[in-house]
Motif scaffolding. Structure first.
Motif, PDB file in Angstrom:
ATOM      1  N   ASN B 116    -152.903  35.432  50.643  1.00 55.23           N
ATOM      2  CA  ASN B 116    -152.680  34.246  50.532  1.00 55.23           C
ATOM      3  C   ASN B 116    -152.713  33.971  48.880  1.00 55.23           C
ATOM      4  O   ASN B 116    -152.139  32.933  48.289  1.00 55.23           O
ATOM      5  CB  ASN B 116    -153.985  33.074  51.148  1.00 55.23           C
ATOM      6  N   VAL B 117    -153.465  34.829  48.272  1.00 50.45           N
ATOM      7  CA  VAL B 117    -153.574  34.520  46.663  1.00 50.45           C
ATOM      8  C   VAL B 117    -152.959  35.520  46.193  1.00 50.45           C
ATOM      9  O   VAL B 117    -153.215  35.605  44.707  1.00 50.45           O
ATOM     10  CB  VAL B 117    -155.133  34.614  46.369  1.00 50.45           C
ATOM     11  N   SER B 118    -151.733  36.477  46.725  1.00 56.75           N
ATOM     12  CA  SER B 118    -151.579  37.741  45.907  1.00 56.75           C
ATOM     13  C   SER B 118    -150.026  37.362  45.645  1.00 56.75           C
ATOM     14  O   SER B 118    -149.555  38.267  45.251  1.00 56.75           O
ATOM     15  CB  SER B 118    -151.530  38.817  46.793  1.00 56.75           C
ATOM     16  N   GLY B 119    -149.463  36.194  45.368  1.00 54.82           N
ATOM     17  CA  GLY B 119    -148.270  36.181  44.953  1.00 54.82           C
ATOM     18  C   GLY B 119    -147.272  36.182  46.011  1.00 54.82           C
ATOM     19  O   GLY B 119    -147.467  36.043  47.035  1.00 54.82           O
ATOM     20  N   ALA B 120    -145.883  36.432  45.665  1.00 55.17           N
ATOM     21  CA  ALA B 120    -144.868  36.463  46.262  1.00 55.17           C
ATOM     22  C   ALA B 120    -144.764  37.603  47.511  1.00 55.17           C
ATOM     23  O   ALA B 120    -145.002  38.682  46.796  1.00 55.17           O
ATOM     24  CB  ALA B 120    -143.395  36.452  45.733  1.00 55.17           C
ATOM     25  N   GLN B 121    -144.576  37.347  48.733  1.00 54.25           N
ATOM     26  CA  GLN B 121    -144.620  38.607  49.755  1.00 54.25           C
ATOM     27  C   GLN B 121    -143.301  38.714  50.454  1.00 54.25           C
ATOM     28  O   GLN B 121    -142.286  37.660  49.998  1.00 54.25           O
ATOM     29  CB  GLN B 121    -145.870  38.360  50.741  1.00 54.25           C
ATOM     30  N   GLU B 122    -143.431  39.616  51.106  1.00 53.24           N
ATOM     31  CA  GLU B 122    -142.059  39.658  51.988  1.00 53.24           C
ATOM     32  C   GLU B 122    -142.227  40.123  53.357  1.00 53.24           C
ATOM     33  O   GLU B 122    -143.295  39.724  53.827  1.00 53.24           O
ATOM     34  CB  GLU B 122    -141.440  41.259  51.291  1.00 53.24           C
ATOM     35  N   SER B 126    -142.800  36.470  54.020  1.00 48.86           N
ATOM     36  CA  SER B 126    -142.006  35.925  53.432  1.00 48.86           C
ATOM     37  C   SER B 126    -141.723  34.345  53.416  1.00 48.86           C
ATOM     38  O   SER B 126    -141.747  33.753  54.365  1.00 48.86           O
ATOM     39  CB  SER B 126    -140.522  36.462  53.654  1.00 48.86           C
ATOM     40  N   PRO B 127    -141.807  33.724  52.265  1.00 41.55           N
ATOM     41  CA  PRO B 127    -141.722  31.887  52.258  1.00 41.55           C
ATOM     42  C   PRO B 127    -140.523  31.444  52.884  1.00 41.55           C
ATOM     43  O   PRO B 127    -140.491  30.408  53.296  1.00 41.55           O
ATOM     44  CB  PRO B 127    -141.723  31.688  50.655  1.00 41.55           C
ATOM     45  N   SER B 128    -139.477  32.431  53.139  1.00 41.80           N
ATOM     46  CA  SER B 128    -138.211  31.782  53.703  1.00 41.80           C
ATOM     47  C   SER B 128    -138.589  31.675  55.397  1.00 41.80           C
ATOM     48  O   SER B 128    -137.508  30.987  55.878  1.00 41.80           O
ATOM     49  CB  SER B 128    -137.006  32.807  53.443  1.00 41.80           C
ATOM     50  N   ASN B 129    -139.643  32.009  55.816  1.00 38.52           N
ATOM     51  CA  ASN B 129    -140.127  32.038  57.138  1.00 38.52           C
ATOM     52  C   ASN B 129    -140.504  30.500  57.249  1.00 38.52           C
ATOM     53  O   ASN B 129    -140.707  30.220  58.428  1.00 38.52           O
ATOM     54  CB  ASN B 129    -141.116  33.031  57.605  1.00 38.52           C
ATOM     55  N   PHE B 132    -145.217  28.289  54.864  1.00 42.65           N
ATOM     56  CA  PHE B 132    -146.108  28.418  53.558  1.00 42.65           C
ATOM     57  C   PHE B 132    -146.283  27.002  53.281  1.00 42.65           C
ATOM     58  O   PHE B 132    -145.031  26.406  52.954  1.00 42.65           O
ATOM     59  CB  PHE B 132    -145.382  29.392  52.664  1.00 42.65           C
ATOM     60  N   SER B 134    -146.060  24.900  50.120  1.00 43.72           N
ATOM     61  CA  SER B 134    -145.732  25.299  48.901  1.00 43.72           C
ATOM     62  C   SER B 134    -146.507  24.413  47.837  1.00 43.72           C
ATOM     63  O   SER B 134    -146.859  25.026  46.759  1.00 43.72           O
ATOM     64  CB  SER B 134    -144.074  24.941  48.515  1.00 43.72           C
TER      65      SER B 134
END
Lengths: 343, 243
Positions: B116-122, B126-129, B132, B134
């Motif tokens: 949750n705190v480590s930046g952009a994930q895949e 992925s935020p496109s799911n 998240f 924002s």
């Protein structure tokens, strides 16, 4: 503005050179800048330092590219203008289809030293910060999935990202890394004040010097050096119709509290306050003067004994002009990339 | 060229000494005695009389671990999965389980605080799911959305987004299940674990009974999210396994 144009032209050959001959790029690019001594520890480091230049230049291009909005009309730079220290001169900025945002656009600089983002501190990582404006229906109005589709159908970005990642497709993370590579290097520590502090320059007049003395006594407990913010959340007595920090914490005591903004480049980032309702620094300082006669519930304790004479207000305003950093606002490496656009 | 060649990742973790097998988690969603799918059409009735239609029911399962017969736990690397009960017969495929015999499975509902705190994930993170938050950073662990006939408001819709990773409001719930027999992961077999997910227990016959009409909108971590997280942990039952 002869000086300004000379300065810009001096950088141009280097810029073009850097774009084509990456391995030889010289040390004046922002990615090579070291943290000046006295600055706080970094909260964010780009994870691929060897590739930082390439990610930075991609992020810079994306920052100025309206491709990141639903109808390709709004870029990050639409509301974060370089000559205003990446803030906006509207009280509320316009997103897609002329929709008005909820809060005044904050200036962008020294972001890698900040533990949280947005006026309520709701965002805790520089990489995930752009998701909010991109996906907000009032700003860029597009889902991350839709942005992915747009970028992946864009031949230029697809090939540039592919060179960096070795993958065929661009992911959300790639986009967010590129924006973080650029935004994390929007540094501002080259104001007249910084030069005065390091002995390279002197106060232009006595009012500036006295203004700094007033600042140290009356402002610096919140706007603490060297970033001119301590990143705390405070209620400054100015009511706006916005829950503020309480939107994040759901604690009633956090209603109306907002992150203490940095005073660096403050002369460029009008209008002021979360809703942009104060048009100039006179109005802001008049507000702080007015606190002396008022009993305001939940007012930040650091403001309880606030009093400012008209003389002190004048001196403070003189002092605040020294916090403008033209190395931020006129830096060609921060400006819209003007090299030919490849399709 | 030098810079570009340095960008490519090399797979260095291929370990040819150990074989691997695939284990499939079959996520069978039920609502009381009915089979469940968030299909926007089917009406599901809770024991309190509330009738619900679901437009969305999807959630994170993460950090899957398998307990070997010798007592050691194997943790799936990069173990983040979205289970979408809007789809027919959702599954989680653990394709990289080391060959061996296992007695237990353990996993989390939700996403651990680190991610949750480590930046952009895949991938699943992925935020496109669209799982998240924002403006108030953090993963949405579950989206349960739909309509409830008993809601007073004209549009009758409910939205329950549960999440929260900070210690004081952590909605992560760890669950462990014993197989009752050994599960054999191997290259030439396809064992499966059949989970029953009793969706009704998110609201009724559960730890904190909740009337949907009394909690129409939930968008942030906190007290209500914690209650629903307790209920959600109650939804999962291991029914049986196949080897």
């Amino acid at each position: 503005m002869k000086f300004r144009s000379l300065l810009v032209w001096a950088f141009v050959p280097t810029l073009f050179f850097s774009c084509n001959q990456v391995e030889n790029s010289t040390g004046d690019h922002p990615i090579f800048e070291d943290t000046p001594s006295g600055f706080l520890e970094k909260q964010y480091e780009f994870p691929y330092p060897d590739q930082h230049y390439h990610w930075y230049e991609l992020g810079r291009k994306l920052f100025y590219d309206p491709v990141l909005s639903l109808d390709s009309t709004i870029s990050c730079a639409s509301c974060h203008k370089i000559d205003l220290a990446f803030s906006d001169d509207s009280d509320l900025s316009k997103g897609i289809q002329g929709k008005l945002g909820r809060r005044n656009s904050p200036p962008l600089f020294n972001l890698s030293y900040s533990p949280s983002y947005m006026r309520d501190g709701g965002i805790i990582h520089l990489e995930t910060m752009p998701i909010a404006p991109i996906s907000d229906s009032l700003e860029m109005g597009i889902t991350m999935a839709q942005v992915n589709l747009k970028l992946n159908s864009h031949a230029y970005y697809r090939s540039r990202f592919s060179e960096l990642t070795g993958k065929d497709t661009i992911t959300d993370r790639d986009l967010l890394l590129a924006l973080a590579a650029f935004q994390s290097k929007l540094n501002s520590f080259n104001s007249a004040f910084d030069s005065i502090q390091t002995g390279k320059q002197t106060w232009r007049n006595e009012s500036q010097r006295l203004g700094f003395e007033v600042f140290k006594i009356k402002c610096s407990s919140c706007h603490s050096l060297p970033l001119f913010t301590d990143h705390t959340f405070a209620f400054n007595g100015y009511f706006v119709s916005d829950q503020g920090r309480a939107l994040v914490t759901q604690k009633p005591e956090d209603i109306n509290r907002f992150k203490v903004p940095s005073l660096r480049n403050i002369s460029l980032s009008a209008p002021y306050m979360t809703d942009g309702s104060l048009g100039d620094l006179d109005a802001v300082l008049t507000h702080y003067q007015s606190l002396a006669n008022k009993e305001i519930v939940n007012l930040d304790p650091r403001l309880k004994s606030m009093s400012l004479s008209n003389e002190e207000v004048f001196q403070l305003k003189e002092f605040l002009t020294t916090l403008t950093d033209y190395r931020l606002t006129r830096n060609p490496y921060y400006s819209k990339p003007d090299y030919p656009f490849k399709k | 060229m030098l810079v570009i060649s340095a960008c490519h990742k090399h797979d260095v973790d291929d370990d040819h000494n150990n074989t691997k097998g695939s284990v499939t988690l079959k996520m069978d969603h039920q609502f009381l005695t009915q089979s469940f799918r968030a299909d926007s059409v089917t009406i599901y009735t809770l024991p309190n009389g509330e009738s619900l239609k679901f437009t969305q029911f999807k959630y994170y399962i993460s950090n899957i671990q398998l307990k070997a017969k010798n007592g050691t736990w194997w943790a799936q690397p990069e173990s983040y999965h979205i289970v979408d009960a809007g789809k027919t017969a959702p599954v989680i495929v653990i394709s990289d389980a080391p060959t061996g015999e296992y007695t237990d499975i353990k996993f989390n509902f939700g996403v651990d605080s680190t991610r949750n705190v480590s930046g952009a994930q895949e991938g699943a993170l992925s935020p496109s799911n669209d799982m998240f938050w924002s403006w108030n950073s953090g993963y949405i662990f579950i989206k349960s959305e739909g309509s409830c006939e008993q809601i007073a408001d004209d549009n009758k819709t409910f939205i329950h987004h549960v999440g929260g990773f900070r210690p004081e409001n952590s909605a992560v719930r760890e669950m462990t299940f014993n197989f009752g027999q050994d599960l054999r992961a191997r290259p030439d077999g396809a064992p499966s674990v059949h989970m029953h997910i009793q969706v009704d227990k998110m609201y009724q016959n559960t730890v904190h009974p909740i009337n949907v009409k009394d909690m129409v909108r939930l968008h942030m971590p906190g007290e209500n999210a914690l209650k629903l997280a307790d209920n959600i942990a109650n939804m999962f039952v291991l029914d049986h396994i196949h080897n």
